[in-house]
Design an enzyme around this catalytic site. Structure first.
Site, PDB file in Angstrom:
ATOM      1  N   HIS A 189      72.199  33.440  60.426  1.00 12.97           N
ATOM      2  CA  HIS A 189      72.963  33.752  58.657  1.00 12.97           C
ATOM      3  C   HIS A 189      72.847  33.490  57.911  1.00 12.97           C
ATOM      4  O   HIS A 189      73.053  34.129  56.233  1.00 12.97           O
ATOM      5  CB  HIS A 189      74.469  32.366  58.776  1.00 12.97           C
ATOM      6  CG  HIS A 189      75.759  32.825  59.852  1.00 12.97           C
ATOM      7  ND1 HIS A 189      76.332  32.978  59.886  1.00 12.97           N
ATOM      8  CD2 HIS A 189      75.730  32.722  61.532  1.00 12.97           C
ATOM      9  CE1 HIS A 189      76.733  33.628  61.180  1.00 12.97           C
ATOM     10  NE2 HIS A 189      76.537  33.223  61.791  1.00 12.97           N
ATOM     11  N   GLU A 204      74.017  21.940  52.763  1.00 14.03           N
ATOM     12  CA  GLU A 204      74.332  22.229  53.719  1.00 14.03           C
ATOM     13  C   GLU A 204      75.387  20.778  53.988  1.00 14.03           C
ATOM     14  O   GLU A 204      74.494  19.761  52.779  1.00 14.03           O
ATOM     15  CB  GLU A 204      73.120  21.126  54.964  1.00 14.03           C
ATOM     16  CG  GLU A 204      71.853  22.390  55.230  1.00 14.03           C
ATOM     17  CD  GLU A 204      72.204  23.431  56.087  1.00 14.03           C
ATOM     18  OE1 GLU A 204      73.195  23.245  56.742  1.00 14.03           O
ATOM     19  OE2 GLU A 204      71.520  24.423  55.736  1.00 14.03           O
ATOM     20  N   LYS A 232      85.983  37.134  58.886  1.00 15.50           N
ATOM     21  CA  LYS A 232      86.707  35.690  57.641  1.00 15.50           C
ATOM     22  C   LYS A 232      85.739  35.934  56.511  1.00 15.50           C
ATOM     23  O   LYS A 232      85.979  35.680  55.749  1.00 15.50           O
ATOM     24  CB  LYS A 232      87.070  34.826  57.878  1.00 15.50           C
ATOM     25  CG  LYS A 232      86.537  34.488  59.304  1.00 15.50           C
ATOM     26  CD  LYS A 232      87.009  32.988  60.454  1.00 15.50           C
ATOM     27  CE  LYS A 232      86.714  32.385  60.891  1.00 15.50           C
ATOM     28  NZ  LYS A 232      86.062  32.653  62.073  1.00 15.50           N
ATOM     29  N   ARG A 261      72.500  36.627  54.424  1.00 12.01           N
ATOM     30  CA  ARG A 261      73.169  36.393  53.251  1.00 12.01           C
ATOM     31  C   ARG A 261      71.780  36.969  52.170  1.00 12.01           C
ATOM     32  O   ARG A 261      72.503  37.191  50.854  1.00 12.01           O
ATOM     33  CB  ARG A 261      73.451  34.661  52.829  1.00 12.01           C
ATOM     34  CG  ARG A 261      75.386  34.334  53.750  1.00 12.01           C
ATOM     35  CD  ARG A 261      75.313  32.742  53.211  1.00 12.01           C
ATOM     36  NE  ARG A 261      73.791  31.938  53.432  1.00 12.01           N
ATOM     37  CZ  ARG A 261      74.278  31.139  54.237  1.00 12.01           C
ATOM     38  NH1 ARG A 261      75.292  31.507  55.536  1.00 12.01           N
ATOM     39  NH2 ARG A 261      73.251  30.051  54.730  1.00 12.01           N
TER      40      ARG A 261
END
Length: 171
Positions: free
Chosen positions: A53, A65, A14, A57
């Site tokens: 992560h 955040e 997802k 990216r």
């Protein structure tokens, strides 16, 4: 501008789906890629996961955040922003652990998403396909997540379910 709720199980693809769609749109439009991240690093494994992560990216993404207040994060962004919020179930657990009013926060998020002038993907874990949890906190979380998803699915322009890396447009 369009908003899409992206639902799927853990490791369903997802996030990759939402990020890929955002990157394709940014390549077309020149818009700014923004990740609104909800994870909090309470242990070393999560610290490493968050760092991985960010690295995956790449530099094209700006990261905000927002472990507790996604609505305010969205209000600080503009029409040229292409935003992925990842992940709403982590955000929901943050709210519950902080003893916040989840229903009020969901209402604020739905309103902020409806006003958002850019393009928005909201990523969340679908947790309602499994068995009924054996404890009250887990059942409350599952129920709150279901209500969150229903509210966002109703308000979003599109809803996509991702399973095993395959997407199915529901709305």
């Amino acid at each position: 501008m369009p908003s899409t709720l992206v639902l799927g199980g853990a490791r369903s693809g997802k996030s990759a789906f939402a990020q890929g769609a955002a990157e394709a749109l940014a390549a077309e439009s020149g818009g700014r890629l923004v990740m609104v991240a909800t994870a909090q690093a309470f242990d070393s494994e999560m610290t490493e996961r968050i760092a991985r992560h960010r690295l995956d990216r790449g530099a094209a993404w700006t990261t905000l955040e927002a472990p507790l207040d996604i609505a305010s994060a969205l209000e600080a962004l503009g029409a040229n922003d292409i935003v992925v919020v990842d992940c709403l179930t982590l955000w929901l657990s943050n709210l519950m652990l902080d003893e916040r009013d989840a229903a009020a926060a969901v209402g604020e998020l739905v309103e902020a998403a409806g006003r958002f002038p850019g393009t928005l993907w909201l990523v969340s874990n679908e947790v309602g396909f499994g068995i009924v949890p054996d404890n009250a906190l887990a059942r409350r979380f599952r129920d709150e997540a279901g209500r969150l998803h229903q509210a966002l699915a109703h308000a979003a322009d599109a809803v996509t379910l991702v399973v095993a890396g395959l997407s199915l447009r529901l709305k």
